[in-house]
Design an enzyme around this catalytic site. Structure first.
Site, PDB file in Angstrom:
ATOM      1  N   ALA A 155      23.041  51.531 -90.515  1.00 54.49           N
ATOM      2  CA  ALA A 155      21.778  51.721 -89.793  1.00 54.49           C
ATOM      3  C   ALA A 155      22.023  51.741 -88.290  1.00 54.49           C
ATOM      4  CB  ALA A 155      20.794  50.612 -90.156  1.00 54.49           C
ATOM      5  N   TYR A 156      22.848  50.833 -87.815  1.00 54.82           N
ATOM      6  CA  TYR A 156      23.169  50.791 -86.386  1.00 54.82           C
ATOM      7  C   TYR A 156      23.847  52.088 -85.955  1.00 54.82           C
ATOM      8  CZ  TYR A 156      24.871  49.040 -81.899  1.00 54.82           C
ATOM      9  OH  TYR A 156      25.127  48.882 -80.560  1.00 54.82           O
TER      10      TYR A 156
END
Length: 249
Positions: A155-156
């Protein structure tokens, strides 16, 4: 060495500005003659930061993933200081460290909401004020993870890749308006965000840096402040590495 007049007459909004890279940038902008609005979700940290920064600072408590709050913050900043010239979008979270197939959906949404949607909201809210002056600087804080993709940080990595794409798009849209839009892609910099990461992930990031050390907040702030200054006049849609040699393209 700081130029005490570089930001004279300029107003900067800095998200995540109550700590870490954001606070270092805010301190330097004020030291170099500017005024700063700290946009951050931590009320105590905002109060502490503005207390340290002094009368040329304004604290705005908000969640950048709330569009209405961001729009109101831009209005408050412009009305308080008589305009808005600079945005440094530094707010972000890491999310958990785990594989993509095991990544919790709720955490994916939270990371994307803050790191990408929130940054989009801040860019969107500030641009009309920059267009009024036909001048402005936007500096978005991405990450080397957005270029390379870190394992166990899907996600990052995805959110920061999105920041890079948004920066390039907006930079082209504003290229004829004396408004530059650039982003910075640091490798790991030891800030409070490390508290959100596993030790194994921190060790992995360090192992990828040829200089063999983490970046320093002041090193990132120095580059951000150049990008936020009038000197940065022919560079837009750019991606600037602060990676200790990690970046390969």
């Amino acid at each position: 060495m700081a130029d005490t007049t570089r930001f004279s007459g300029r107003v900067a909004a800095i998200t995540g500005g109550a700590a870490g890279i954001g606070l270092a940038v805010a301190s330097r902008v004020i030291a170099e003659g500017g005024k700063v609005a700290i946009w951050d979700r931590d009320p105590a940290a905002v109060a502490k930061a503005t207390g340290e920064l002094g009368p040329n600072s304004l604290g705005v408590v908000l969640d950048v993933s709330d569009w209405d709050a961001v729009e109101a913050a831009a209005k408050t900043t412009a009305e308080t200081f008589g305009g808005l010239d600079i945005l440094v979008a530094s707010a972000g979270i890491t999310g958990p460290n785990t594989t993509t197939w095991a990544y919790p959906v709720k955490d994916w949404r939270k990371v994307i909401d803050i790191n990408l949607n929130g940054l989009f909201y801040c860019n969107k809210a500030v641009v009309p004020y920059l267009l009024e002056k036909n001048y402005g600087r936007i500096v978005n804080i991405a990450s080397i993870a957005g270029k390379e993709g870190n394992p166990n940080a899907p996600a990052y990595s995805a959110s920061k890749a999105g920041v890079i794409g948004l920066t390039k798009s907006l930079g082209k849209e504003l290229a004829k308006n004396k408004i530059t839009v650039n982003c910075v892609t640091p490798a790991a910099v030891r800030t409070a965000i490390f508290e959100q990461m596993s030790q194994s992930h921190i060790d992995f990031m360090l192992s990828k840096i040829p200089m063999g050390r983490f970046g320093q907040i002041e090193e990132v702030a120095a580059l951000v402040c150049w990008l936020a200054s009038e000197e940065c006049s022919f560079t837009t849609g750019g991606v600037f590495d602060v990676s200790g040699g990690r970046a390969t393209y």
